[in-house]
Design a protein around this motif. Structure first.
Motif, PDB file in Angstrom:
ATOM      1  N   PHE A 198       0.809  -1.223   0.000  1.00 23.71           N
ATOM      2  CA  PHE A 198       0.000   0.000   0.000  1.00 23.71           C
ATOM      3  C   PHE A 198       0.838   1.267   0.000  1.00 23.71           C
ATOM      4  O   PHE A 198       0.479   2.267  -0.627  1.00 23.71           O
ATOM      5  CB  PHE A 198      -0.926   0.002   1.219  1.00 23.71           C
ATOM      6  N   LEU A 199       1.951   1.273   0.707  1.00 23.55           N
ATOM      7  CA  LEU A 199       2.718   2.501   0.945  1.00 23.55           C
ATOM      8  C   LEU A 199       4.050   2.409   0.197  1.00 23.55           C
ATOM      9  O   LEU A 199       4.856   1.535   0.484  1.00 23.55           O
ATOM     10  CB  LEU A 199       2.961   2.650   2.451  1.00 23.55           C
ATOM     11  N   ASN A 200       4.285   3.347  -0.744  1.00 20.56           N
ATOM     12  CA  ASN A 200       5.449   3.242  -1.620  1.00 20.56           C
ATOM     13  C   ASN A 200       6.351   4.464  -1.660  1.00 20.56           C
ATOM     14  O   ASN A 200       7.518   4.345  -2.048  1.00 20.56           O
ATOM     15  CB  ASN A 200       5.002   2.941  -3.063  1.00 20.56           C
ATOM     16  N   TYR A 201       5.844   5.638  -1.312  1.00 23.44           N
ATOM     17  CA  TYR A 201       6.588   6.880  -1.544  1.00 23.44           C
ATOM     18  C   TYR A 201       6.708   7.696  -0.264  1.00 23.44           C
ATOM     19  O   TYR A 201       5.817   7.704   0.585  1.00 23.44           O
ATOM     20  CB  TYR A 201       5.888   7.720  -2.626  1.00 23.44           C
ATOM     21  N   GLN A 202       7.834   8.402  -0.157  1.00 22.70           N
ATOM     22  CA  GLN A 202       8.061   9.245   1.009  1.00 22.70           C
ATOM     23  C   GLN A 202       6.974  10.312   1.156  1.00 22.70           C
ATOM     24  O   GLN A 202       6.464  10.541   2.251  1.00 22.70           O
ATOM     25  CB  GLN A 202       9.439   9.917   0.913  1.00 22.70           C
ATOM     26  N   SER A 203       6.610  10.955   0.066  1.00 21.59           N
ATOM     27  CA  SER A 203       5.590  12.005   0.137  1.00 21.59           C
ATOM     28  C   SER A 203       4.257  11.441   0.614  1.00 21.59           C
ATOM     29  O   SER A 203       3.528  12.099   1.374  1.00 21.59           O
ATOM     30  CB  SER A 203       5.426  12.686  -1.219  1.00 21.59           C
ATOM     31  N   GLN A 204       3.936  10.226   0.189  1.00 24.70           N
ATOM     32  CA  GLN A 204       2.704   9.569   0.616  1.00 24.70           C
ATOM     33  C   GLN A 204       2.728   9.343   2.128  1.00 24.70           C
ATOM     34  O   GLN A 204       1.738   9.629   2.824  1.00 24.70           O
ATOM     35  CB  GLN A 204       2.564   8.233  -0.122  1.00 24.70           C
ATOM     36  N   ALA A 205       3.847   8.850   2.641  1.00 21.04           N
ATOM     37  CA  ALA A 205       3.957   8.595   4.078  1.00 21.04           C
ATOM     38  C   ALA A 205       3.848   9.885   4.882  1.00 21.04           C
ATOM     39  O   ALA A 205       3.156   9.942   5.905  1.00 21.04           O
ATOM     40  CB  ALA A 205       5.276   7.887   4.380  1.00 21.04           C
ATOM     41  N   HIS A 206       4.515  10.934   4.431  1.00 15.19           N
ATOM     42  CA  HIS A 206       4.477  12.196   5.181  1.00 15.19           C
ATOM     43  C   HIS A 206       3.091  12.831   5.120  1.00 15.19           C
ATOM     44  O   HIS A 206       2.649  13.448   6.092  1.00 15.19           O
ATOM     45  CB  HIS A 206       5.553  13.139   4.658  1.00 15.19           C
ATOM     46  N   HIS A 207       2.411  12.679   3.994  1.00 21.25           N
ATOM     47  CA  HIS A 207       1.035  13.176   3.891  1.00 21.25           C
ATOM     48  C   HIS A 207       0.138  12.469   4.905  1.00 21.25           C
ATOM     49  O   HIS A 207      -0.680  13.109   5.598  1.00 21.25           O
ATOM     50  CB  HIS A 207       0.507  12.966   2.481  1.00 21.25           C
ATOM     51  N   ILE A 208       0.285  11.159   5.019  1.00 24.73           N
ATOM     52  CA  ILE A 208      -0.527  10.386   5.955  1.00 24.73           C
ATOM     53  C   ILE A 208      -0.253  10.831   7.386  1.00 24.73           C
ATOM     54  O   ILE A 208      -1.173  11.020   8.194  1.00 24.73           O
ATOM     55  CB  ILE A 208      -0.254   8.881   5.763  1.00 24.73           C
ATOM     56  N   ILE A 209       1.023  11.008   7.714  1.00 23.51           N
ATOM     57  CA  ILE A 209       1.383  11.423   9.073  1.00 23.51           C
ATOM     58  C   ILE A 209       0.793  12.789   9.395  1.00 23.51           C
ATOM     59  O   ILE A 209       0.246  13.020  10.483  1.00 23.51           O
ATOM     60  CB  ILE A 209       2.914  11.432   9.227  1.00 23.51           C
ATOM     61  N   GLN A 210       0.891  13.708   8.451  1.00 25.24           N
ATOM     62  CA  GLN A 210       0.333  15.038   8.686  1.00 25.24           C
ATOM     63  C   GLN A 210      -1.181  14.971   8.846  1.00 25.24           C
ATOM     64  O   GLN A 210      -1.762  15.710   9.646  1.00 25.24           O
ATOM     65  CB  GLN A 210       0.726  15.974   7.544  1.00 25.24           C
ATOM     66  N   HIS A 211      -1.830  14.099   8.080  1.00 27.87           N
ATOM     67  CA  HIS A 211      -3.287  13.956   8.176  1.00 27.87           C
ATOM     68  C   HIS A 211      -3.684  13.381   9.538  1.00 27.87           C
ATOM     69  O   HIS A 211      -4.657  13.841  10.155  1.00 27.87           O
ATOM     70  CB  HIS A 211      -3.802  13.052   7.057  1.00 27.87           C
ATOM     71  N   ILE A 212      -2.940  12.383  10.014  1.00 26.78           N
ATOM     72  CA  ILE A 212      -3.264  11.768  11.299  1.00 26.78           C
ATOM     73  C   ILE A 212      -3.003  12.741  12.442  1.00 26.78           C
ATOM     74  O   ILE A 212      -3.789  12.835  13.391  1.00 26.78           O
ATOM     75  CB  ILE A 212      -2.459  10.465  11.480  1.00 26.78           C
ATOM     76  N   GLY A 213      -1.899  13.449  12.370  1.00 32.12           N
ATOM     77  CA  GLY A 213      -1.623  14.499  13.342  1.00 32.12           C
ATOM     78  C   GLY A 213      -1.149  14.024  14.706  1.00 32.12           C
ATOM     79  O   GLY A 213      -1.170  14.802  15.665  1.00 32.12           O
ATOM     80  N   ALA A 214      -0.705  12.775  14.803  1.00 33.28           N
ATOM     81  CA  ALA A 214      -0.191  12.265  16.074  1.00 33.28           C
ATOM     82  C   ALA A 214       1.325  12.435  16.105  1.00 33.28           C
ATOM     83  O   ALA A 214       2.013  11.993  15.181  1.00 33.28           O
ATOM     84  CB  ALA A 214      -0.556  10.794  16.247  1.00 33.28           C
ATOM     85  N   PRO A 215       1.884  13.044  17.144  1.00 33.57           N
ATOM     86  CA  PRO A 215       3.326  13.327  17.150  1.00 33.57           C
ATOM     87  C   PRO A 215       4.200  12.094  17.225  1.00 33.57           C
ATOM     88  O   PRO A 215       5.401  12.171  16.926  1.00 33.57           O
ATOM     89  CB  PRO A 215       3.502  14.204  18.393  1.00 33.57           C
ATOM     90  N   ASN A 216       3.647  10.949  17.598  1.00 38.91           N
ATOM     91  CA  ASN A 216       4.454   9.733  17.721  1.00 38.91           C
ATOM     92  C   ASN A 216       4.294   8.798  16.525  1.00 38.91           C
ATOM     93  O   ASN A 216       4.686   7.622  16.590  1.00 38.91           O
ATOM     94  CB  ASN A 216       4.142   8.982  19.023  1.00 38.91           C
ATOM     95  N   VAL A 217       3.759   9.285  15.414  1.00 45.57           N
ATOM     96  CA  VAL A 217       3.765   8.540  14.157  1.00 45.57           C
ATOM     97  C   VAL A 217       4.858   9.133  13.277  1.00 45.57           C
ATOM     98  O   VAL A 217       4.853  10.340  13.002  1.00 45.57           O
ATOM     99  CB  VAL A 217       2.413   8.601  13.429  1.00 45.57           C
ATOM    100  N   LYS A 218       5.791   8.286  12.847  1.00 42.54           N
ATOM    101  CA  LYS A 218       6.939   8.774  12.093  1.00 42.54           C
ATOM    102  C   LYS A 218       7.274   7.831  10.944  1.00 42.54           C
ATOM    103  O   LYS A 218       6.780   6.705  10.889  1.00 42.54           O
ATOM    104  CB  LYS A 218       8.143   8.947  13.026  1.00 42.54           C
ATOM    105  N   VAL A 219       8.117   8.317  10.055  1.00 42.42           N
ATOM    106  CA  VAL A 219       8.503   7.545   8.872  1.00 42.42           C
ATOM    107  C   VAL A 219       9.766   6.745   9.161  1.00 42.42           C
ATOM    108  O   VAL A 219      10.724   7.251   9.744  1.00 42.42           O
ATOM    109  CB  VAL A 219       8.748   8.467   7.666  1.00 42.42           C
ATOM    110  N   GLN A 220       9.738   5.499   8.753  1.00 42.99           N
ATOM    111  CA  GLN A 220      10.940   4.675   8.703  1.00 42.99           C
ATOM    112  C   GLN A 220      11.495   4.848   7.287  1.00 42.99           C
ATOM    113  O   GLN A 220      10.984   4.272   6.335  1.00 42.99           O
ATOM    114  CB  GLN A 220      10.574   3.216   8.995  1.00 42.99           C
TER     115      GLN A 220
END
Length: 267
Positions: free
Chosen positions: A154-176
């Motif tokens: 489902f998840l392939n791109y850095q921009s996609q991951a960062h968009h999801i994190i910003q949408h969720i808005g939880a400070p403890n969700v981060k990108v590997q």
């Protein structure tokens, strides 16, 4: 140099799993990560960490039925209960191992599924996991994975991951941020490191040579330059994370195979 963690699922396969901790410590590693620790008792793993002066810096949450082809549960509509049970299992291990980060694999997009529903399910599951992890001070990591190694992920791109994190808005969700996957899907790694590391949304790096996923001194990437860049950007933004060595030693599971391939680290 950045701080490196040995990935014991891939490195030191010349040893039985529980013996890999000592092998990694002998080579100078101060931290380890691995994929799925659930075949082992958490207290046995904790003892190996303590005996060898190692930190546990990352584990994966259970991915579902791996042998049946599942590669995570988070994006699967209808699997919310199973996802929650599996994540609570991961939290139990993270607490026992004092591990600050849990990687949650997104899963494969179900054939014929409504992609909007898949994305909604994924975001809701990650938001729920973040709230549960926050209770014990853990981070939830999400990782873009390339479509060559894992078609349909489902998840392939850095921009996609960062968009999801910003949408969720939880400070403890981060990108590997796995530079191996990122190079295959996108390239332009230096720019992406400069772009994303200062945001505070990158929780962990991983490395491997491209394209064969061997040692980082094999292949097309200039890892010494990237390590210097990570040091430079980290110094400017205060990032203090780890780089996981998630590669397959080119020599395979032979005596001293992993150790003999660590020239890139010892230099």
């Amino acid at each position: 140099m950045p701080r490196f963690a040995a990935n014991l699922s891939m490195l030191y396969n010349e040893h039985e799993f529980l013996d890999r901790f000592a092998a990694a410590a002998k080579d100078g590693f101060k931290a380890v990560e691995y994929l799925f620790p659930y075949a082992f008792d958490a207290q046995d793993l904790k003892q190996r960490l303590n005996d060898n002066g190692l930190q546990q810096v990352l584990i994966n949450a259970p991915p579902g039925d791996w042998d049946a082809g599942e590669r995570g549960l988070a994006c699967l509509p209808g699997s919310e209960s199973e996802f929650q049970t599996s994540f609570h299992t991961a939290l139990t291990y993270a607490d026992a191992l004092n591990c600050p980060r849990i990687h949650v694999m997104a899963g494969l997009k179900p054939l014929g599924a409504d992609l909007a529903l898949v994305e909604q399910t994924y975001m809701q599951n990650i938001a729920w996991a973040a709230a549960e992890a926050q209770k014990s001070g853990r981070d939830v990591l999400i990782e873009p994975i390339n479509t060559r190694d894992m078609p349909g992920f489902f998840l392939n791109y850095q921009s996609q991951a960062h968009h999801i994190i910003q949408h969720i808005g939880a400070p403890n969700v981060k990108v590997q941020m796995d530079l191996y996957h990122c190079q295959i899907m996108e390239g332009d790694l230096a720019t992406k490191i400069r772009q994303y590391l200062p945001t505070g949304r990158v929780g962990h790096f991983q490395i491997a040579g491209v394209p064969m996923r061997h040692e980082p001194d094999f292949g097309e990437l200039n890892h010494p330059y990237l390590f210097e860049l990570i040091d430079e950007v980290s110094a400017a933004c205060g990032w203090e994370g780890w780089i996981g060595c998630e590669y397959r030693p080119a020599r395979g599971p032979v005596t001293n195979g992993t150790h003999d391939g660590l020239a890139w680290l010892f230099e």
